[in-house]
Motif scaffolding. Structure first.
Motif, PDB file in Angstrom:
ATOM      1  N   PHE A   8       0.829  -1.207   0.000  1.00 18.66           N
ATOM      2  CA  PHE A   8       0.000   0.000   0.000  1.00 18.66           C
ATOM      3  C   PHE A   8       0.865   1.259   0.000  1.00 18.66           C
ATOM      4  O   PHE A   8       0.545   2.249  -0.660  1.00 18.66           O
ATOM      5  N   ILE A   9       1.972   1.216   0.749  1.00 16.82           N
ATOM      6  CA  ILE A   9       2.887   2.361   0.746  1.00 16.82           C
ATOM      7  C   ILE A   9       3.511   2.532  -0.632  1.00 16.82           C
ATOM      8  O   ILE A   9       3.706   3.654  -1.122  1.00 16.82           O
ATOM      9  N   ASP A  10       3.815   1.397  -1.277  1.00 19.16           N
ATOM     10  CA  ASP A  10       4.396   1.448  -2.609  1.00 19.16           C
ATOM     11  C   ASP A  10       3.419   2.071  -3.609  1.00 19.16           C
ATOM     12  O   ASP A  10       3.835   2.747  -4.562  1.00 19.16           O
ATOM     13  N   ALA A  11       2.124   1.871  -3.407  1.00 17.49           N
ATOM     14  CA  ALA A  11       1.114   2.430  -4.314  1.00 17.49           C
ATOM     15  C   ALA A  11       0.858   3.904  -4.061  1.00 17.49           C
ATOM     16  O   ALA A  11       0.221   4.580  -4.875  1.00 17.49           O
ATOM     17  N   CYS A  33      -2.719  -0.449  -6.215  1.00 16.23           N
ATOM     18  CA  CYS A  33      -3.692  -0.267  -5.134  1.00 16.23           C
ATOM     19  C   CYS A  33      -4.932  -1.118  -5.367  1.00 16.23           C
ATOM     20  O   CYS A  33      -5.422  -1.774  -4.458  1.00 16.23           O
ATOM     21  N   LYS A  34      -5.420  -1.134  -6.619  1.00 13.19           N
ATOM     22  CA  LYS A  34      -6.616  -1.923  -6.921  1.00 13.19           C
ATOM     23  C   LYS A  34      -6.363  -3.418  -6.727  1.00 13.19           C
ATOM     24  O   LYS A  34      -7.207  -4.142  -6.192  1.00 13.19           O
ATOM     25  N   LYS A  38      -8.105  -6.165  -3.815  1.00 13.36           N
ATOM     26  CA  LYS A  38      -8.751  -7.437  -4.107  1.00 13.36           C
ATOM     27  C   LYS A  38      -8.127  -8.584  -3.321  1.00 13.36           C
ATOM     28  O   LYS A  38      -8.802  -9.523  -2.913  1.00 13.36           O
ATOM     29  N   SER A  39      -6.801  -8.499  -3.101  1.00 11.59           N
ATOM     30  CA  SER A  39      -6.112  -9.616  -2.455  1.00 11.59           C
ATOM     31  C   SER A  39      -5.999  -9.482  -0.939  1.00 11.59           C
ATOM     32  O   SER A  39      -5.698 -10.443  -0.255  1.00 11.59           O
ATOM     33  N   CYS A  72      -3.434   5.611  -1.411  1.00  6.18           N
ATOM     34  CA  CYS A  72      -4.103   4.324  -1.252  1.00  6.18           C
ATOM     35  C   CYS A  72      -4.159   4.033   0.244  1.00  6.18           C
ATOM     36  O   CYS A  72      -3.283   3.369   0.800  1.00  6.18           O
ATOM     37  N   PHE A  73      -5.204   4.588   0.888  1.00  4.08           N
ATOM     38  CA  PHE A  73      -5.300   4.527   2.342  1.00  4.08           C
ATOM     39  C   PHE A  73      -6.604   3.847   2.757  1.00  4.08           C
ATOM     40  O   PHE A  73      -7.615   3.920   2.055  1.00  4.08           O
ATOM     41  N   PRO A  74      -6.591   3.209   3.933  1.00 11.49           N
ATOM     42  CA  PRO A  74      -7.845   2.687   4.489  1.00 11.49           C
ATOM     43  C   PRO A  74      -8.718   3.840   4.990  1.00 11.49           C
ATOM     44  O   PRO A  74      -8.264   4.966   5.143  1.00 11.49           O
ATOM     45  N   GLN A  75      -9.958   3.529   5.268  1.00 14.07           N
ATOM     46  CA  GLN A  75     -10.935   4.543   5.652  1.00 14.07           C
ATOM     47  C   GLN A  75     -10.510   5.298   6.911  1.00 14.07           C
ATOM     48  O   GLN A  75     -10.638   6.517   6.983  1.00 14.07           O
ATOM     49  N   GLU A  76      -9.971   4.590   7.893  1.00 17.47           N
ATOM     50  CA  GLU A  76      -9.640   5.260   9.156  1.00 17.47           C
ATOM     51  C   GLU A  76      -8.516   6.273   8.983  1.00 17.47           C
ATOM     52  O   GLU A  76      -8.467   7.286   9.687  1.00 17.47           O
TER      53      GLU A  76
END
Length: 450
Positions: A8-11, A33-34, A38-39, A72-76
């Protein structure tokens, strides 16, 4: 896991080289990120997002691609810690890029979302399917028609004769046929339905596009004007659109050079197309009036409307409603904005008033179509001036000059009232909706230039 976190950091979009000098596009990896979404099993909690911020110089918006950062971050993170991260980045930019400033209130975050088919998308699919059907049938019509005609001609023109035998030793059976003529296609009145289909023939279209033959009466210098103007407009747009892809401070310094005047003045090159259109319309109408003393007003307007509206409608539905479903990526918010504009204002396109309504040109449905509406409006009023010049040259010239004078005064008053520069991209560079509305798409301000 650590591997997922690193992915995620790479994206995440990172500052590129020249960031402190104004390279403001921080592109991450949308596809990475996409694929991680999915994975990872986190589902909808993780989404690619894009942050855009408007850069200002004094009270003016800077003409360039806004500060763009894909994440590319989670909601929180987007709701909590991410806010402080944005503030830290803005403070860094504002302290380094003086006098350019980014207000926190101008920061907009848009996240990837799923698009569904709506009425406009279905209409686009039906219309494009009909066109493809017409192209296929039209392309096959002539070859099949010629094949059938030749087969029928071969059958009807074949004549069987008995050849008399002069030499008794050589016997030729009576049933031996002799063909007296080659198959010739019979002349037949063309089918009206077939002629309609053949208008969509791919072969006919390609031949018309690539032909170098000229017709009698063509004004060939117009082709040269078109070529030079098209290249000039494209060159100006390349520099204008590419502003955010280069170091902005270097870009500003480059645009301050006198030699760049030919570039940032490229926008008025579009006016040469107004000139060509007006010249040809005036010439053709004048010929009709001199020859017949009148012109077919219904045919004049109906032919123009039908000729423009059908392809214009395809572009409006395709770009405004269908493209957002199939084109995905970090810049899909541009298509999303275009879709919302077209949902509200698509009808202004087919009425050719989208350069007047909506007033805020940032809400245009198909932004580049302002020219088509302008051109159509000039086309509507052109017969009035040509007819006056034909009936009474003195009155015609007087009305034309008064119209030009009023338009020049209107453009001057608008420029003064809104404190606009001499060009759209004058230094300090700025672009606001009112600039575009008043001086770019308004037919009144375009009259003196055409």
């Amino acid at each position: 896991s650590n591997k997922e976190s690193l992915s995620f950091i790479d994206a995440l979009g990172k500052p590129p080289s020249g960031f402190l000098n104004g390279n403001t596009v921080l592109m991450g990896s949308y596809d990475t990120c996409k694929s991680m979404i999915k994975s990872s099993g986190y589902g909808s909690n993780y989404k690619p997002c894009k942050i855009k911020a408007v850069m200002t110089m004094g009270n003016n918006s800077v003409v360039s691609t806004p500060l763009t950062w894909t994440v590319c971050f989670p909601q929180e993170c987007r709701d909590g810690n991410f806010t402080s991260l944005k503030k830290g980045i803005l403070n860094l930019i504002n302290s380094r890029w003086d006098p350019i400033h980014i207000a926190e209130s101008s920061v907009i975050t848009t996240c990837d979302k799923d698009f569904s088919y709506d009425a406009g998308a279905y209409c686009a699919i039906v219309l494009i399917s009909v066109i493809l059907f017409m192209v296929v049938i039209g392309s096959l019509w002539s070859p099949v028609e010629n094949l059938i005609a030749n087969l029928k001609a071969a059958e009807t023109r074949k004549v069987l004769v008995n050849v008399e035998q002069e030499d008794e030793d050589e016997i030729v059976p009576d049933h031996t046929p002799t063909i007296l003529s080659e198959p010739v296609a019979t002349q037949k009145r063309p089918s009206p339905i077939g002629e309609v289909f053949k208008c969509f023939s791919l072969q006919r279209t390609v031949e018309a596009l690539l032909t170098t033959t000229t017709k009698e009466g063509q004004i060939l210098c117009m082709n040269g004007i078109r070529v030079m103007s098209i290249n000039w407009v494209v060159l100006g747009h390349v520099y204008y659109i590419g502003t955010g892809a280069a170091d902005f401070t270097d870009y500003v310094a480059m645009w301050r050079k006198n030699s760049m005047a030919v570039i940032y003045n490229a926008l008025p090159a579009v006016d040469t197309f107004f000139f060509i259109s007006g010249f040809l319309v005036s010439l053709l109408l004048s010929k009709d009036l001199v020859k017949k003393g009148k012109f077919n007003a219904v045919g004049y307007y109906l032919h123009r409307y039908l000729r423009l509206t059908f392809p214009f409608l395809v572009v409006t539905l395709g770009q405004g409603f269908l493209a957002q479903i199939f084109i995905r990526g970090p810049f899909e918010d541009v298509l999303s904005k275009g879709h919302s504009n077209c949902e509200k204002w698509w009808w202004t396109n087919i009425l050719y008033i989208n350069n007047l309504v909506p007033w805020n040109k940032l809400e245009l449905c198909i932004g580049q179509s302002w020219y088509l509406s302008n051109d159509f409006q000039f086309f509507v009023v052109a017969p009035i001036f040509v007819w006056l010049l034909y009936k009474s040259p003195k009155i015609g010239v007087s009305v034309t000059l008064v119209t030009l004078a009023c338009s020049c005064v209107a453009a001057g008053v608008i420029t003064y009232a809104y404190d606009l520069g001499p060009t759209l991209c004058s230094i300090p560079m700025r672009l606001t909706s009112r600039t575009s509305s008043c001086c770019t798409t308004s037919p009144g301000s375009a009259v003196p230039r055409t």
